[in-house]
Design a protein around this motif. Structure first.
Motif, PDB file in Angstrom:
ATOM      1  N   VAL A 149     -23.380  18.074  56.825  1.00 16.98           N
ATOM      2  CA  VAL A 149     -23.766  17.768  55.453  1.00 16.98           C
ATOM      3  C   VAL A 149     -24.504  16.440  55.445  1.00 16.98           C
ATOM      4  O   VAL A 149     -23.932  15.401  55.777  1.00 16.98           O
ATOM      5  CB  VAL A 149     -22.538  17.702  54.516  1.00 16.98           C
ATOM      6  CG1 VAL A 149     -22.971  17.322  53.107  1.00 16.98           C
ATOM      7  CG2 VAL A 149     -21.813  19.041  54.495  1.00 16.98           C
ATOM      8  N   LEU A 150     -25.788  16.476  55.127  1.00 19.42           N
ATOM      9  CA  LEU A 150     -26.620  15.279  55.092  1.00 19.42           C
ATOM     10  C   LEU A 150     -27.049  14.989  53.674  1.00 19.42           C
ATOM     11  O   LEU A 150     -27.440  15.898  52.933  1.00 19.42           O
ATOM     12  CB  LEU A 150     -27.869  15.470  55.966  1.00 19.42           C
ATOM     13  CG  LEU A 150     -27.666  15.496  57.473  1.00 19.42           C
ATOM     14  CD1 LEU A 150     -28.989  15.791  58.164  1.00 19.42           C
ATOM     15  CD2 LEU A 150     -27.102  14.171  57.973  1.00 19.42           C
ATOM     16  N   ASN A 151     -26.995  13.729  53.305  1.00 16.85           N
ATOM     17  CA  ASN A 151     -27.441  13.296  51.991  1.00 16.85           C
ATOM     18  C   ASN A 151     -28.693  12.446  52.153  1.00 16.85           C
ATOM     19  O   ASN A 151     -28.631  11.328  52.656  1.00 16.85           O
ATOM     20  CB  ASN A 151     -26.340  12.488  51.286  1.00 16.85           C
ATOM     21  CG  ASN A 151     -26.778  12.000  49.915  1.00 16.85           C
ATOM     22  OD1 ASN A 151     -27.721  12.521  49.338  1.00 16.85           O
ATOM     23  ND2 ASN A 151     -26.092  10.995  49.402  1.00 16.85           N
ATOM     24  N   PHE A 152     -29.831  12.987  51.760  1.00 23.23           N
ATOM     25  CA  PHE A 152     -31.080  12.226  51.746  1.00 23.23           C
ATOM     26  C   PHE A 152     -31.105  11.458  50.435  1.00 23.23           C
ATOM     27  O   PHE A 152     -31.172  12.045  49.355  1.00 23.23           O
ATOM     28  CB  PHE A 152     -32.272  13.173  51.842  1.00 23.23           C
ATOM     29  CG  PHE A 152     -32.452  13.796  53.193  1.00 23.23           C
ATOM     30  CD1 PHE A 152     -33.500  13.414  54.012  1.00 23.23           C
ATOM     31  CD2 PHE A 152     -31.575  14.769  53.652  1.00 23.23           C
ATOM     32  CE1 PHE A 152     -33.675  13.990  55.267  1.00 23.23           C
ATOM     33  CE2 PHE A 152     -31.738  15.355  54.899  1.00 23.23           C
ATOM     34  CZ  PHE A 152     -32.780  14.962  55.707  1.00 23.23           C
ATOM     35  N   LYS A 153     -31.075  10.141  50.536  1.00 16.20           N
ATOM     36  CA  LYS A 153     -30.843   9.302  49.360  1.00 16.20           C
ATOM     37  C   LYS A 153     -32.124   9.038  48.588  1.00 16.20           C
ATOM     38  O   LYS A 153     -33.177   8.805  49.174  1.00 16.20           O
ATOM     39  CB  LYS A 153     -30.189   7.986  49.776  1.00 16.20           C
ATOM     40  CG  LYS A 153     -28.849   8.178  50.477  1.00 16.20           C
ATOM     41  CD  LYS A 153     -28.335   6.908  51.098  1.00 16.20           C
ATOM     42  CE  LYS A 153     -27.846   5.930  50.043  1.00 16.20           C
ATOM     43  NZ  LYS A 153     -26.663   6.446  49.326  1.00 16.20           N
TER      44      LYS A 153
END
Length: 438
Positions: free
Chosen positions: A185-189
């Motif tokens: 799970v990656l969060n591109f901010k």
């Protein structure tokens, strides 16, 4: 390291607007755009840039630990800079639909398959354009019998009306290993501005099938990616709480004067800059579809772990997964291409007679643009567009149906979603009945 000729600058925004204003309310595909606003690559060639870090997929196939395989996968896909592929994969891509525009691709190497489709949805917000990259992407690691699926995150191009253009990616990406149950799970901010402290930052976790956090991954998708164990991450977070800020989800129109304002009064001005960004995206725009209001889709993957900004000091026990390869000298003079992109339109004399007559490397307008012949490229571009329109009219008149050649509509075997599947016939090199399009 160079193209045959440097990029030529446009003659001004007003001249482009003089062309676009005649097509307000029409499909932009029916308007001939000045070739000076293009770059010498087709969108299908841009799709092949997924392969720039394919060597990390080779490394992932050699790993016995599924967590390490997931980490290496992260940046083989999301890195945006250039290095060549160690396993020399081959890739075929096809424009399988024109209205709406959909591109399908299939890449393969000895140890893996990578395939999917890209059909972007565009939203205009007056001062910016938001690109939602619909479509499932699938990676199969043959040695391990594994399959991963995911969908790319949103992209936004800011300052379409005035100021310096800048780009950000944002949103949550969930990568699922359909065999082991692991998830990434990656969060591109969201950056909060071109100089925002969170611009280009990405953070996330590798989780097991029970949603237990196994690794913390962090970095910038433009520079580098690191990973550390969760214990080190938690200990560092507890010791330096002032270094961490809550990640607030991007809000829609109006927040703090964000770029996502209503498109009503400024949409026409926005058009004057829209095509100037096609050198980065090459996305065909259907005006009617672009202004279509779509409700936000709810995430179906369950709650996503909240992440925290951690960039002022490296977390102990971190190790680098990936670091960007510098662009070649004089890249700024050649459309800011990476070394990989520099070679995408190269015609190898030893294999030129083996490629399909519809290959992008044979497009005359792109070839002339690459060589700096703007007048010749413009004439060829207009000729090809008119040829496409006449072919479409003739097919409609005779009630013919256009069909994709190398891909077929079907269902993704791993997530059950509609997908474009490779037919497996391209590498037979049988082009006897391929339609002449150039």
């Amino acid at each position: 390291t160079r193209l045959p000729a440097p990029q030529q600058t446009s003659s001004g925004e007003f001249s482009l607007w003089s062309v676009l204003k005649q097509g307000i309310g029409k499909e932009l595909s029916k308007i001939t755009m000045p070739v000076v606003f293009n770059e010498p690559l087709s969108f299908l060639q841009r799709v092949t840039e997924y392969m720039e870090y394919a060597h990390l997929l080779d490394r992932a196939c050699e790993e016995d630990d599924p967590v390490l395989r997931m980490q290496l996968w992260f940046w083989s896909h999301d890195s945006c800079q250039s290095t060549w592929c160690s396993s020399s994969p081959r890739i075929v891509a096809e424009q399988v639909s024109h209205h709406p525009p959909v591109s399908a691709f299939h890449a393969e190497a000895d140890a893996w398959f990578f395939h999917g489709s890209v059909h972007p949805k565009l939203r205009f917000w007056g001062r910016s354009v938001e690109i939602q990259p619909k479509g499932t992407l699938t990676l199969e690691l043959l040695r391990h019998g594994e399959a991963y699926t995911w969908t790319n995150v949103n992209c936004c191009v800011h300052n379409l009306i005035s100021g310096q253009l800048w780009i950000e990616q944002y949103g949550a990406m969930e990568i699922i290993n359909h065999v082991t149950g692991h998830k990434g799970v990656l969060n591109f901010k969201a950056g909060g501005g071109s100089a925002g402290k969170d611009l280009h930052k990405v953070e996330g976790f590798v989780l097991d099938k029970d949603k237990k956090k196994l690794r913390f991954v962090y970095g910038r998708w433009t520079d580098l990616l690191k990973a550390t164990d969760v214990a080190s991450y938690e200990e560092y977070r507890a010791a330096f709480p002032a270094k961490f800020n809550r990640d607030d989800t991007r809000k829609k129109s109006g927040e703090n004067g964000s770029a996502f304002s209503s498109p009503a009064s400024s949409s026409r001005k926005m058009f004057s800059k829209l095509n100037s960004i096609t050198s980065s995206f090459k996305i065909s725009v259907d005006t009617e579809a672009a202004f279509e209001a779509e409700d936000e889709e709810e995430d179906e993957g369950g709650p996503i772990p909240r992440t925290i900004s951690t960039y002022s000091v490296d977390i102990p026990n971190s190790y680098t997964l990936w670091e960007v390869t510098p662009r070649p000298p004089h890249s700024s003079e050649y459309y800011h291409f990476t070394l990989f992109a520099m070679g995408l339109n190269e015609r190898d004399p030893a294999s030129i007679d083996k490629i399909a007559p519809t290959d992008s490397r044979l497009r005359p307008d792109i070839r002339l643009l690459e060589e700096g012949d703007m007048d010749g490229a413009g004439c060829e571009k207009s000729r090809l567009e008119e040829k496409q329109r006449e072919t479409r009219k003739s097919r409609k008149k005779h009630k013919g149906e256009w069909k994709s050649r190398w891909f077929e509509q079907g269902t993704n075997a791993f997530n059950g979603q509609p997908d474009w599947l490779y037919s497996g016939r391209y590498w037979e090199r049988n082009y006897a009945d391929v339609e002449e399009i150039f």
